[in-house]
Design a protein around this motif. Structure first.
Motif: not given
Ligand code: C6P
Length: 409
Positions: A199, A221, A245
């Motif tokens: 990430v 992200d 996420l």
């Protein structure tokens, strides 16, 4: 690309604080990387809110509460547009970059980080993008790896790629370095991180006022923003996060607003983005942050950046001519910041003498102690530019540094 030339005097006129004298001299404000000043549009947004709209949000059926809620949620839409988010729920309001990074460290990292996992940071990071990860790694038994820099203060991309592996769970680097002004190639770095399944978080604290943002194009992200560094108020900022996420992350702070239903048997949590916004939010902060973002979009961020780049170039060339002065950070791609040391002189003494001339700069380690230690210096003098600064102010800085050096050496 051609950009519109801005009328800097007309812009300055919108900043009441700039017209004052300091120590008998017209204020030359060059500490914009610490926090920049606020235009009338932002100041008015705050007073207008309290004069016409204030009430708590997401709670009342009455007129003022609904009006405040609409203005607050409109602020979220403006910020989604400002960063070009795919969805408005990807914008979580926080108190700023430090809070945003802690949110990710306390939720995402706590849930997904395991013993032996690796987090990659860089030598250019602000303490806010180091300490929250150290705390998470300590708890989870994960390991921090650090991307080195070259002699210009650029991240060594080859070394970065060599650090990436299947063990890498997260890469967190700043978009623009606050100490050196280096603009990091985060689009490529995010792609490299994704190639090993990691990430990617970009600390955007210093970038937001100088770079037109497109989080979809950058494919970050997470992206963090501090309002007070982009002409907005203190105490407000955002965490941009991709929906999947944010959805997968547990809530962090508990309280009102972030819940769906509470009983002593158990609590269910609210949907995004409210899941991460416990308690009464910084309502006027959000409204004024949106006013700042709109003000920047109306001016044109490319045009603002072009003016600041011009000032940075003038300052760099002028300072270079001073005997014994060494620029710290000479990256090919820089924004807003010129940092330097002068042989035989402590940065604090230069800063104090400049202040006596009405010139505000920052001195010290700029909350980047690991970087200063790597460079074997106690700190730097840092001048940082905003759209309202002028060529004349750059000339005053150069003359002021020359005078300070002649007094101190
Ligand atoms: N840098 C400076 O003078 P907050 O305090 O949360 O708004 O921002 C923290 C932060 C995080 N990352 C970077 C790259 C930063 O520059 C900052 C804040 C200020 O450089 C104050 S130390």
């Amino acid at each position: 690309m051609t950009t519109t030339k801005l009328d800097i005097q007309a812009i300055r006129d919108q900043f009441p604080i700039l017209s004052q004298k300091v120590n008998g001299y017209p204020l030359v404000y060059l500490d914009n990387a610490a926090s920049n000043q606020k235009p009338k549009a932002v100041i008015d947004a705050i007073s207008n809110y309290y004069e016409t709209t204030h009430s708590n949000v997401h709670r009342g059926v009455h007129y003022l509460s609904q009006r405040a809620t609409e203005a607050f949620e409109h602020g979220r839409e403006t910020m989604a547009k400002f960063v070009n988010a795919r969805h408005v729920n990807e914008i979580v309001f926080t108190s700023g970059t430090t809070d945003s990074i802690n949110l990710v460290a306390q939720t995402w990292a706590r849930k997904f980080l395991k013993e032996g996992d690796e987090i990659i940071l860089s030598h250019l990071e602000h303490h806010s993008n180091i300490v929250p990860w150290q705390m998470a790694c300590e708890e989870k038994g994960a390991i921090i790896k650090v991307i080195p820099i070259n002699e210009k203060g650029e991240l060594d991309q080859e070394a970065y790629r060599a650090l990436l592996s299947a063990k890498t769970k997260l890469v967190a680097v700043n978009h623009v370095s606050n100490a050196l002004g280096t603009v990091n190639p985060i689009k490529q770095m995010a792609a490299d991180a994704h190639a090993v399944g990691a990430v990617f978080l970009a600390d955007g604290a210093q970038a937001t006022a100088h770079v037109a943002l497109d989080v979809q194009d950058l494919d970050c992200d997470f992206y963090t923003i501090s309002g007070h560094k982009m002409y907005g108020p203190t105490g407000i900022g955002i965490l941009y996060g991709k929906l999947d996420l944010l959805n997968a992350m547990p809530p962090w702070r508990g309280g009102g607003e972030m819940i769906k239903s509470v009983s002593f048997e158990g609590t269910t949590y609210n949907e995004l983005p409210h899941k991460f916004e416990a308690g009464t939010p910084h309502i006027e902060g959000v409204i004024a942050l949106a006013a700042a973002a709109q003000w920047m979009m109306d001016l044109g961020i490319e045009a603002m950046a072009a003016h600041e780049d011009h000032l940075l170039h003038l300052a760099t060339e002028g300072l270079k001519t001073i005997d014994g002065l060494k620029l710290i950070g000479t990256a090919d791609n820089k924004a807003s910041v010129v940092s330097f040391v002068v042989e035989g002189v402590h940065p604090f003494d230069i800063g104090s003498l400049l202040d006596q001339m009405g010139i505000a700069v920052r001195t010290g380690h700029h909350c980047t102690e690991p970087l200063m230690n790597l460079l074997c210096i106690p700190g730097t003098v840092r001048a940082s530019f905003s759209v309202y600064n002028t060529e004349e102010e750059v000339e005053k800085l150069i003359a002021g540094v020359k005078k300070a050096c002649s007094m101190l050496l």
